[in-house]
Design a protein around this motif. Structure first.
Motif, mmCIF file in Angstrom:
data_model
loop_
_atom_site.group_PDB
_atom_site.id
_atom_site.type_symbol
_atom_site.label_atom_id
_atom_site.label_comp_id
_atom_site.label_asym_id
_atom_site.label_seq_id
_atom_site.Cartn_x
_atom_site.Cartn_y
_atom_site.Cartn_z
ATOM 1 N N PRO A 110 -26.016 101.941 -2.264
ATOM 2 C CA PRO A 110 -27.368 102.438 -2.569
ATOM 3 C C PRO A 110 -27.786 103.633 -1.721
ATOM 4 O O PRO A 110 -28.494 104.520 -2.202
ATOM 5 N N ALA A 111 -27.345 103.690 -0.473
ATOM 6 C CA ALA A 111 -27.717 104.819 0.384
ATOM 7 C C ALA A 111 -27.096 106.111 -0.133
ATOM 8 O O ALA A 111 -27.778 107.122 -0.316
ATOM 9 N N ALA A 112 -25.786 106.082 -0.377
ATOM 10 C CA ALA A 112 -25.110 107.281 -0.876
ATOM 11 C C ALA A 112 -25.610 107.661 -2.265
ATOM 12 O O ALA A 112 -25.687 108.848 -2.599
ATOM 13 N N TYR A 113 -25.971 106.670 -3.067
ATOM 14 C CA TYR A 113 -26.466 106.952 -4.413
ATOM 15 C C TYR A 113 -27.768 107.747 -4.354
ATOM 16 O O TYR A 113 -27.956 108.706 -5.097
ATOM 17 N N SER A 114 -28.666 107.345 -3.466
ATOM 18 C CA SER A 114 -29.941 108.061 -3.357
ATOM 19 C C SER A 114 -29.766 109.443 -2.753
ATOM 20 O O SER A 114 -30.611 110.321 -2.950
ATOM 21 N N LEU A 115 -28.663 109.650 -2.036
ATOM 22 C CA LEU A 115 -28.397 110.945 -1.413
ATOM 23 C C LEU A 115 -27.475 111.818 -2.262
ATOM 24 O O LEU A 115 -27.108 112.914 -1.833
ATOM 25 N N SER A 116 -27.125 111.356 -3.450
ATOM 26 C CA SER A 116 -26.158 112.079 -4.271
ATOM 27 C C SER A 116 -26.675 113.426 -4.749
ATOM 28 O O SER A 116 -25.898 114.248 -5.239
ATOM 29 N N LEU B 235 -34.266 112.350 4.271
ATOM 30 C CA LEU B 235 -35.125 111.172 4.414
ATOM 31 C C LEU B 235 -35.947 110.924 3.151
ATOM 32 O O LEU B 235 -36.081 109.782 2.701
ATOM 33 N N VAL B 236 -36.504 111.994 2.589
ATOM 34 C CA VAL B 236 -37.293 111.833 1.359
ATOM 35 C C VAL B 236 -36.415 111.313 0.230
ATOM 36 O O VAL B 236 -36.799 110.404 -0.520
ATOM 37 N N ALA B 237 -35.206 111.877 0.091
ATOM 38 C CA ALA B 237 -34.295 111.427 -0.959
ATOM 39 C C ALA B 237 -33.917 109.963 -0.758
ATOM 40 O O ALA B 237 -33.872 109.184 -1.725
ATOM 41 N N ILE C 20 -27.795 105.025 8.570
ATOM 42 C CA ILE C 20 -28.225 106.184 9.353
ATOM 43 C C ILE C 20 -27.132 107.251 9.346
ATOM 44 O O ILE C 20 -27.409 108.452 9.244
ATOM 45 N N ARG C 21 -25.884 106.802 9.420
ATOM 46 C CA ARG C 21 -24.783 107.757 9.357
ATOM 47 C C ARG C 21 -24.768 108.502 8.024
ATOM 48 O O ARG C 21 -24.502 109.710 7.977
ATOM 49 N N SER C 22 -25.058 107.813 6.938
ATOM 50 C CA SER C 22 -25.091 108.467 5.627
ATOM 51 C C SER C 22 -26.225 109.476 5.541
ATOM 52 O O SER C 22 -26.038 110.598 5.056
ATOM 53 N N VAL C 23 -27.418 109.076 6.004
ATOM 54 C CA VAL C 23 -28.575 109.968 5.940
ATOM 55 C C VAL C 23 -28.349 111.191 6.824
ATOM 56 O O VAL C 23 -28.575 112.341 6.401
ATOM 57 N N GLY D 150 -25.468 112.185 7.843
ATOM 58 C CA GLY D 150 -24.279 112.861 7.357
ATOM 59 C C GLY D 150 -24.584 113.875 6.274
ATOM 60 O O GLY D 150 -23.951 114.936 6.219
ATOM 61 N N ALA D 151 -25.553 113.566 5.410
ATOM 62 C CA ALA D 151 -25.945 114.537 4.385
ATOM 63 C C ALA D 151 -26.488 115.802 5.031
ATOM 64 O O ALA D 151 -26.201 116.917 4.577
ATOM 65 N N VAL D 152 -27.265 115.639 6.098
ATOM 66 C CA VAL D 152 -27.813 116.802 6.817
ATOM 67 C C VAL D 152 -26.686 117.603 7.450
ATOM 68 O O VAL D 152 -26.638 118.840 7.346
ATOM 69 N N LEU D 153 -25.773 116.918 8.105
ATOM 70 C CA LEU D 153 -24.669 117.601 8.780
ATOM 71 C C LEU D 153 -23.767 118.315 7.777
ATOM 72 O O LEU D 153 -23.326 119.445 8.013
ATOM 73 N N TYR D 154 -23.490 117.655 6.663
ATOM 74 C CA TYR D 154 -22.625 118.273 5.659
ATOM 75 C C TYR D 154 -23.249 119.549 5.119
ATOM 76 O O TYR D 154 -22.576 120.591 5.025
ATOM 77 N N LEU D 155 -24.532 119.509 4.750
ATOM 78 C CA LEU D 155 -25.190 120.693 4.207
ATOM 79 C C LEU D 155 -25.244 121.817 5.244
ATOM 80 O O LEU D 155 -25.067 122.988 4.904
ATOM 81 N N THR D 156 -25.491 121.459 6.502
ATOM 82 C CA THR D 156 -25.573 122.473 7.551
ATOM 83 C C THR D 156 -24.233 123.175 7.757
ATOM 84 O O THR D 156 -24.157 124.413 7.805
ATOM 85 N N VAL D 157 -23.176 122.393 7.876
ATOM 86 C CA VAL D 157 -21.852 122.978 8.103
ATOM 87 C C VAL D 157 -21.400 123.759 6.872
ATOM 88 O O VAL D 157 -20.761 124.812 6.996
ATOM 89 N N LEU D 158 -21.745 123.274 5.671
ATOM 90 C CA LEU D 158 -21.413 124.028 4.460
ATOM 91 C C LEU D 158 -22.106 125.389 4.473
ATOM 92 O O LEU D 158 -21.512 126.407 4.101
ATOM 93 N N GLY D 159 -23.368 125.424 4.899
ATOM 94 C CA GLY D 159 -24.076 126.690 4.993
ATOM 95 C C GLY D 159 -23.431 127.640 5.987
ATOM 96 O O GLY D 159 -23.375 128.859 5.760
ATOM 97 N N LEU D 160 -22.933 127.104 7.097
ATOM 98 C CA LEU D 160 -22.227 127.942 8.074
ATOM 99 C C LEU D 160 -20.907 128.460 7.507
ATOM 100 O O LEU D 160 -20.505 129.601 7.780
#
Length: 270
Positions: free
Chosen positions: A69-75, A135-137, A160-163, A165-175
């Motif tokens: 459910p966590a990853a689903y809401s962050l998809s 967090l909103v997602a 918490i790692r999933s939430v 992790g989404a932030v970290l993934y997007l940040t590193v992708l932007g870099l």
């Protein structure tokens, strides 16, 4: 006569960071990209969660047990990553297109300092906005899933790692996109390169023999980076890397691209 006191000056790095902050925070495309990422991240995840609630009763016990459910809401990161990548590219290519890169590099002779300042400012903005989006997602998705009994709580193991992790993934992708933008120096070309890496390349891997798919797919930049977001152990092409080792591989890709971009920026004409 009193000796004239020497003027104090901030370090060059601080000046460069301040300059990049002003440029990025006052550019209209920054807000459009972040708005698009927010809508994609929260809206798509909410839609998928709503679709799940309509089919939950028909799922088999094994399918329900495998549901994350966590990853689903962050998809929604799948859509949000495109907007974040565009912002990373525009952080540097916007100056090439507007002709302001020459005065920028003239004001800061150490060209790698300019790239580092852009990376620092982008990272701060991406982490701040990405945290809000994630967090909103998450909470929106869990509110929708509450009727199914399959919702996740923020204190559940791995959530918490999933939430984060989404932030970290997007940040590193932007870099990564920033590095490609520095190398290519054209917005369209750099955006195409990022899209090819994170979306098209995994599709092309499906044409490989099954044994090669299992060996290669999990080391692709997108698959390696996204391992940090969910608890799913498998992709359609084979097993995923563990979350943190996978994210480390993704960071290694990004570090390599940024190193090449720094080298080219310091060597070639602006």
């Amino acid at each position: 006569m009193t000796a004239t006191q020497p003027l104090t000056r901030r370090p060059i790095v601080a000046d460069a960071i301040h300059s990049e902050w002003v440029k990025l925070s006052t550019t209209r495309s920054t807000y459009w990209a972040l708005l698009t990422a927010t809508v994609g991240m929260t809206g798509f995840g909410a839609l998928l969660c709503a679709a799940y609630t309509r089919h939950d009763s028909g799922l088999t016990p094994s399918a329900r047990a495998a549901f994350d459910p966590a990853a689903y809401s962050l998809s929604g990161f799948f859509l949000g990553q495109l907007a974040v990548a565009v912002l990373g590219v525009l952080t540097i290519t916007g100056e090439y297109a507007g002709g302001t890169i020459r005065p920028t590099l003239a004001a800061t002779p150490q060209r790698t300092t300019v790239l580092a300042a852009k990376a620092v400012v982008f990272t701060v903005i991406a982490i701040a906005t990405g945290t809000v989006m994630s967090l909103v997602a998450f909470f929106t998705g869990q509110a929708i899933l509450s009727s199914t009994g399959s919702r996740a709580h923020i204190t559940d193991p791995g959530t918490i790692r999933s939430v984060a992790g989404a932030v970290l993934y997007l940040t590193v992708l932007g870099l990564l996109a920033l590095g490609l933008g520095t190398i290519i120096r054209r917005t369209a070309g750099a955006v195409a390169a990022v899209t090819g890496l994170v979306i098209i390349l995994p599709v092309l891997v499906q044409g490989l023999p099954a044994a090669w798919q299992n060996a290669v797919a999990r080391y692709l930049p997108s698959a390696a980076g996204q391992a940090i977001i969910g608890r799913t152990k498998f992709t359609p092409h084979g097993p995923m890397l563990p979350p943190w080792p996978g994210f480390a591989v993704f960071c290694a890709y990004t570090a390599a691209v940024l190193a090449v971009s720094a080298l080219l920026l310091s060597k070639r004409d602006s």
